[in-house]
Write a protein that holds these residues in place. Sequence first.
Motif, PDB file in Angstrom:
ATOM      1  N   LEU A 163      44.095  36.555  43.153  1.00 56.71           N
ATOM      2  CA  LEU A 163      43.301  37.728  42.782  1.00 56.71           C
ATOM      3  C   LEU A 163      43.027  37.756  41.276  1.00 56.71           C
ATOM      4  O   LEU A 163      41.912  38.063  40.848  1.00 56.71           O
ATOM      5  CB  LEU A 163      44.019  39.012  43.212  1.00 56.71           C
ATOM      6  N   LEU A 164      44.036  37.454  40.474  1.00 51.85           N
ATOM      7  CA  LEU A 164      43.826  37.412  39.028  1.00 51.85           C
ATOM      8  C   LEU A 164      42.850  36.305  38.657  1.00 51.85           C
ATOM      9  O   LEU A 164      41.978  36.491  37.802  1.00 51.85           O
ATOM     10  CB  LEU A 164      45.153  37.177  38.303  1.00 51.85           C
ATOM     11  N   ARG A 165      42.978  35.163  39.290  1.00 53.14           N
ATOM     12  CA  ARG A 165      42.116  34.018  38.987  1.00 53.14           C
ATOM     13  C   ARG A 165      40.648  34.334  39.273  1.00 53.14           C
ATOM     14  O   ARG A 165      39.767  33.905  38.559  1.00 53.14           O
ATOM     15  CB  ARG A 165      42.576  32.818  39.826  1.00 53.14           C
ATOM     16  N   TYR A 166      40.396  35.098  40.312  1.00 52.78           N
ATOM     17  CA  TYR A 166      39.014  35.370  40.701  1.00 52.78           C
ATOM     18  C   TYR A 166      38.504  36.714  40.232  1.00 52.78           C
ATOM     19  O   TYR A 166      37.564  37.256  40.796  1.00 52.78           O
ATOM     20  CB  TYR A 166      38.853  35.199  42.217  1.00 52.78           C
ATOM     21  N   GLY A 167      39.140  37.286  39.208  1.00 52.49           N
ATOM     22  CA  GLY A 167      38.549  38.413  38.514  1.00 52.49           C
ATOM     23  C   GLY A 167      39.029  39.803  38.863  1.00 52.49           C
ATOM     24  O   GLY A 167      38.489  40.781  38.367  1.00 52.49           O
ATOM     25  N   THR A 168      40.031  39.942  39.708  1.00 51.90           N
ATOM     26  CA  THR A 168      40.558  41.270  40.007  1.00 51.90           C
ATOM     27  C   THR A 168      41.332  41.772  38.799  1.00 51.90           C
ATOM     28  O   THR A 168      41.958  41.007  38.085  1.00 51.90           O
ATOM     29  CB  THR A 168      41.489  41.209  41.236  1.00 51.90           C
ATOM     30  N   SER A 169      41.283  43.063  38.556  1.00 50.28           N
ATOM     31  CA  SER A 169      42.008  43.629  37.427  1.00 50.28           C
ATOM     32  C   SER A 169      43.509  43.464  37.610  1.00 50.28           C
ATOM     33  O   SER A 169      44.009  43.306  38.728  1.00 50.28           O
ATOM     34  CB  SER A 169      41.692  45.121  37.290  1.00 50.28           C
TER      35      SER A 169
END
Length: 53
Positions: free
Chosen positions: A23-29
């Motif tokens: 999730l972090l890698r693909y832009g989630t806060s």
Amino acid sequence: MGDTAGEAARWAAFSCALVPAALLRYGTSFAGEAGTALGLAAVRHPDGRAPVG
């Protein structure tokens, strides 16, 4: 043949670590990632044991 329950526990722990990282890698806060990680960690085994991840 391996221990099925142990193997499932290892996959669950791996997933609890992998999903927030993805999730972090693909832009989630960071807040969204932290909420997801807490939600995954809160899932309990059906017989009441502590969370796996």
